[in-house]
Structure formats: structure tokens, C-alpha cells
Design a protein around this motif. Structure first.
Motif, PDB file in Angstrom:
ATOM      1  N   LEU A 232       0.825  -1.188   0.000  1.00  0.00           N
ATOM      2  CA  LEU A 232       0.000   0.000   0.000  1.00  0.00           C
ATOM      3  C   LEU A 232       0.869   1.251   0.000  1.00  0.00           C
ATOM      4  CD1 LEU A 232      -2.445  -1.189   2.792  1.00  0.00           C
ATOM      5  CD2 LEU A 232      -2.902  -1.182   0.335  1.00  0.00           C
ATOM      6  N   SER A 233       0.269   2.361  -0.391  1.00  0.00           N
ATOM      7  CA  SER A 233       0.934   3.649  -0.321  1.00  0.00           C
ATOM      8  C   SER A 233      -0.072   4.689   0.129  1.00  0.00           C
ATOM      9  CB  SER A 233       1.529   4.034  -1.679  1.00  0.00           C
ATOM     10  OG  SER A 233       0.507   4.164  -2.644  1.00  0.00           O
ATOM     11  N   ALA A 234       0.425   5.832   0.567  1.00  0.00           N
ATOM     12  CA  ALA A 234      -0.451   6.909   1.016  1.00  0.00           C
ATOM     13  C   ALA A 234       0.019   8.212   0.415  1.00  0.00           C
ATOM     14  CB  ALA A 234      -0.473   7.000   2.530  1.00  0.00           C
ATOM     15  N   SER A 235      -0.929   9.121   0.241  1.00  0.00           N
ATOM     16  CA  SER A 235      -0.585  10.444  -0.267  1.00  0.00           C
ATOM     17  C   SER A 235      -1.429  11.488   0.444  1.00  0.00           C
ATOM     18  CB  SER A 235      -0.804  10.512  -1.782  1.00  0.00           C
ATOM     19  OG  SER A 235      -2.160  10.284  -2.094  1.00  0.00           O
ATOM     20  N   ARG A 236      -0.891  12.694   0.495  1.00  0.00           N
ATOM     21  CA  ARG A 236      -1.603  13.805   1.137  1.00  0.00           C
ATOM     22  C   ARG A 236      -1.514  15.001   0.180  1.00  0.00           C
ATOM     23  NH1 ARG A 236      -0.926  15.852   7.394  1.00  0.00           N
ATOM     24  NH2 ARG A 236      -2.395  17.600   7.304  1.00  0.00           N
TER      25      ARG A 236
ATOM     26  N   ASP B 100      -4.093  19.707   2.566  1.00  0.00           N
ATOM     27  CA  ASP B 100      -3.868  19.737   4.015  1.00  0.00           C
ATOM     28  C   ASP B 100      -4.756  18.767   4.780  1.00  0.00           C
ATOM     29  OD1 ASP B 100      -4.661  21.918   6.726  1.00  0.00           O
ATOM     30  OD2 ASP B 100      -2.846  20.702   6.498  1.00  0.00           O
ATOM     31  N   ARG B 101      -6.017  18.651   4.341  1.00  0.00           N
ATOM     32  CA  ARG B 101      -6.959  17.844   5.108  1.00  0.00           C
ATOM     33  C   ARG B 101      -7.452  16.630   4.329  1.00  0.00           C
ATOM     34  NH1 ARG B 101     -10.971  22.524   6.379  1.00  0.00           N
ATOM     35  NH2 ARG B 101     -10.132  23.181   4.389  1.00  0.00           N
ATOM     36  N   GLN B 102      -6.650  16.170   3.400  1.00  0.00           N
ATOM     37  CA  GLN B 102      -7.023  15.021   2.588  1.00  0.00           C
ATOM     38  C   GLN B 102      -5.919  13.980   2.651  1.00  0.00           C
ATOM     39  OE1 GLN B 102      -7.106  15.747  -1.628  1.00  0.00           O
ATOM     40  NE2 GLN B 102      -8.688  14.210  -2.003  1.00  0.00           N
ATOM     41  N   PHE B 103      -6.329  12.737   2.901  1.00  0.00           N
ATOM     42  CA  PHE B 103      -5.360  11.652   3.030  1.00  0.00           C
ATOM     43  C   PHE B 103      -5.894  10.480   2.238  1.00  0.00           C
ATOM     44  CE2 PHE B 103      -1.516  10.358   4.489  1.00  0.00           C
ATOM     45  CZ  PHE B 103      -1.424   9.553   5.612  1.00  0.00           C
ATOM     46  N   ILE B 104      -5.081   9.928   1.355  1.00  0.00           N
ATOM     47  CA  ILE B 104      -5.531   8.882   0.450  1.00  0.00           C
ATOM     48  C   ILE B 104      -4.672   7.633   0.631  1.00  0.00           C
ATOM     49  CG2 ILE B 104      -5.833   8.228  -1.966  1.00  0.00           C
ATOM     50  CD1 ILE B 104      -6.251  11.230  -2.561  1.00  0.00           C
ATOM     51  N   LEU B 105      -5.330   6.504   0.727  1.00  0.00           N
ATOM     52  CA  LEU B 105      -4.647   5.208   0.795  1.00  0.00           C
ATOM     53  C   LEU B 105      -4.826   4.508  -0.543  1.00  0.00           C
ATOM     54  CD1 LEU B 105      -3.171   3.216   2.756  1.00  0.00           C
ATOM     55  CD2 LEU B 105      -5.403   2.179   3.130  1.00  0.00           C
ATOM     56  N   SER B 106      -3.728   4.034  -1.111  1.00  0.00           N
ATOM     57  CA  SER B 106      -3.784   3.473  -2.459  1.00  0.00           C
ATOM     58  C   SER B 106      -3.009   2.176  -2.579  1.00  0.00           C
ATOM     59  CB  SER B 106      -3.181   4.462  -3.466  1.00  0.00           C
ATOM     60  OG  SER B 106      -3.810   5.706  -3.407  1.00  0.00           O
ATOM     61  N   SER B 107      -3.356   1.468  -3.636  1.00  0.00           N
ATOM     62  CA  SER B 107      -2.566   0.330  -4.053  1.00  0.00           C
ATOM     63  C   SER B 107      -2.682   0.208  -5.568  1.00  0.00           C
ATOM     64  CB  SER B 107      -3.053  -0.952  -3.388  1.00  0.00           C
ATOM     65  OG  SER B 107      -2.369  -2.075  -3.912  1.00  0.00           O
ATOM     66  N   LYS B 108      -1.602  -0.189  -6.210  1.00  0.00           N
ATOM     67  CA  LYS B 108      -1.657  -0.390  -7.663  1.00  0.00           C
ATOM     68  C   LYS B 108      -2.240  -1.762  -7.988  1.00  0.00           C
ATOM     69  CE  LYS B 108       2.181   2.665  -8.752  1.00  0.00           C
ATOM     70  NZ  LYS B 108       3.544   2.776  -9.336  1.00  0.00           N
ATOM     71  N   LYS B 109      -1.918  -2.750  -7.132  1.00  0.00           N
ATOM     72  CA  LYS B 109      -2.400  -4.118  -7.361  1.00  0.00           C
ATOM     73  C   LYS B 109      -2.692  -4.772  -6.023  1.00  0.00           C
ATOM     74  CE  LYS B 109      -0.034  -5.225 -11.720  1.00  0.00           C
ATOM     75  NZ  LYS B 109       0.880  -6.191 -12.405  1.00  0.00           N
ATOM     76  N   LEU B 110      -3.944  -4.974  -5.746  1.00  0.00           N
ATOM     77  CA  LEU B 110      -4.333  -5.533  -4.459  1.00  0.00           C
ATOM     78  C   LEU B 110      -3.986  -7.016  -4.345  1.00  0.00           C
ATOM     79  CD1 LEU B 110      -7.806  -3.845  -3.962  1.00  0.00           C
ATOM     80  CD2 LEU B 110      -5.819  -3.586  -2.466  1.00  0.00           C
TER      81      LEU B 110
END
Lengths: 113, 114
Positions: free
Chosen positions: A64-68, A71-81
């Protein structure tokens, strides 16, 4: 007052597909933001935390990876689950002061099939 | 690295029984300690926290916890539980200067029988 929202609440995704879980906080500025995963018998595992825009700390090596992006937004991602990515994911926020209370979102159930 | 241990994974009590849930942490420096609770179908929420001062901390709904530094413990207590206390309880620790990085234990599931 401050509020935290994350979505989607429930997600069923096939193995190998991408993932995006989004979290936003309202009513505060420059919060610390967190992604936790809750698994039965394993408690709450801290995955990522962020003290500012573009600043991400990863606690556990994983798929997994995360991005911001804001300021008030946080996203959790994955390219391939992976199947092992299934679980209950919680976004959380706190003020920047050490030891302050952390407030949790409603959580997102991810099932990878 | 910090860690938190909760030794009781599943506790079943009858109403009016007394409760004590164990929590031990490993970290040599100054810590802040927390108990969070998750009622069925609800968010995780703060029950009580210790920063400094009186090691006996009182929280909501009649809960209290005692910080014993020499034992690295922060046990949660309630003299008389109610059915509505059925929930999962998490102990957590945050080391001073760790940018508010909260480390949780594995949780204790408490079931109170009426």
C-alpha cells in the motif's frame, strides 16, 4: 467542530485491481493524519502517518501507499491488491501536539476476492 | 521500538462484576497512555488518557486506569460493569516526541452478560 469522513465504507475488489480510499477532515487545519488497519486478534496497526502536505511516513512495508495532496485530505492506495490486503481500514486525525487525542473515521471494509 | 501488550483477548463478565483489563508497554522514556473503546457498530473513541500528574486517571462511564511506571503498566478498571460496557477495548501508547504516533495493543473484547 471537527469531523472526519472516509469512503467508501465497503469495497469488494478483485486481486490485482487498484485501490483508493479517501479521507477528509473538516474544521481544523494542519492536522496529523493516519491510516490504520484493524485485523481480528491483531489490534490496530499503524500503516502511515503524515504531519503535513506531501509528508508521509510508512510504518510497515507492504503493498500500500499513502498520499496527502491537500492539508486535510489523506488517500490510501494500491496499484495491485493482494488477498492479504483485506481488512478494516481506519483514517484518523489529531492536532500536532504530542500526546493529543486521536479521532477516528467510520472505517472502510475492504474485501479482496 | 514501542509496543503494547494486552494479555486478555476475550473477557466475559456478569453485570455488576468488577473489571480489570491489563495493559503493558515497552518503552524506556516518557510516554502518554490511552484507552480507546469501540462499541458495537460505532467509531473508536477515547475512554481516558494519561499525560502526567496523578497516575490514577478517571475517564467516562466510571472507568479509571492507573499508571504504574515501575511496572510499565496502565490497567483499566471499573468496579461494576454494565451490559452496555460490552465493547472492544484498546490500550495505546505514544512516546513523547514521536510526533503523535500512537501504537495500539491487540484489543480486549469484553462481553457483559445481563
Amino acid at each position: 467542530s471537527q469531523t472526519i469522513h472516509q469512503w467508501p465504507a465497503t469495497l469488494v475488489q478483485p486481486v490485482g485491481s487498484p485501490l483508493s480510499l479517501e479521507c477528509t477532515v473538516e474544521g481544523t487545519s494542519n492536522p496529523n493524519l493516519y491510516w490504520y488497519r484493524q485485523a481480528a486478534g491483531r489490534g490496530l496497526q499503524l500503516l502511515f502517518y503524515s504531519v503535513g502536505i506531501g509528508q508521509i511516513s510508512s510504518e510497515v512495508p507492504q503493498n500500500l501507499s499513502a498520499s496527502r495532496p491537500q492539508d486535510r485530505q489523506f488517500i490510501l492506495s494500491s496499484k495491485k491488491l493482494l488477498l492479504s490486503d483485506s481488512g478494516f481500514y481506519l483514517c484518523a486525525w489529531s492536532t500536532g501536539r504530542s500526546g493529543n487525542t486521536i479521532y477516528f473515521g467510520e472505517g472502510s471494509w475492504l474485501t479482496v476476492v | 521500538a514501542q509496543s503494547v501488550s494486552q494479555h486478555n483477548h476475550h473477557v466475559i463478565l456478569s453485570e455488576a462484576a468488577s473489571l480489570e483489563l491489563g495493559c503493558n508497554y515497552s518503552y524506556g522514556g516518557t510516554v502518554n497512555l490511552f484507552w480507546y473503546v469501540q462499541y458495537p457498530g460505532q467509531h473508536l473513541q477515547l475512554l481516558l488518557k494519561y499525560f502526567s500528574g496523578d497516575p490514577l486517571v478517571k475517564g467516562i462511564k466510571g472507568f479509571e486506569a492507573e499508571f504504574i511506571k515501575s511496572k510499565f503498566s496502565f490497567n483499566l478498571r471499573k468496579p461494576s460493569v454494565q451490559w452496555s460496557d460490552t465493547a472492544e477495548y484498546f490500550c495505546a501508547v505514544n512516546a513523547e516526541g514521536a510526533t503523535n504516533k500512537l501504537i495500539f495493543g491487540t484489543g480486549t473484547l469484553l462481553a457483559v452478560q445481563p
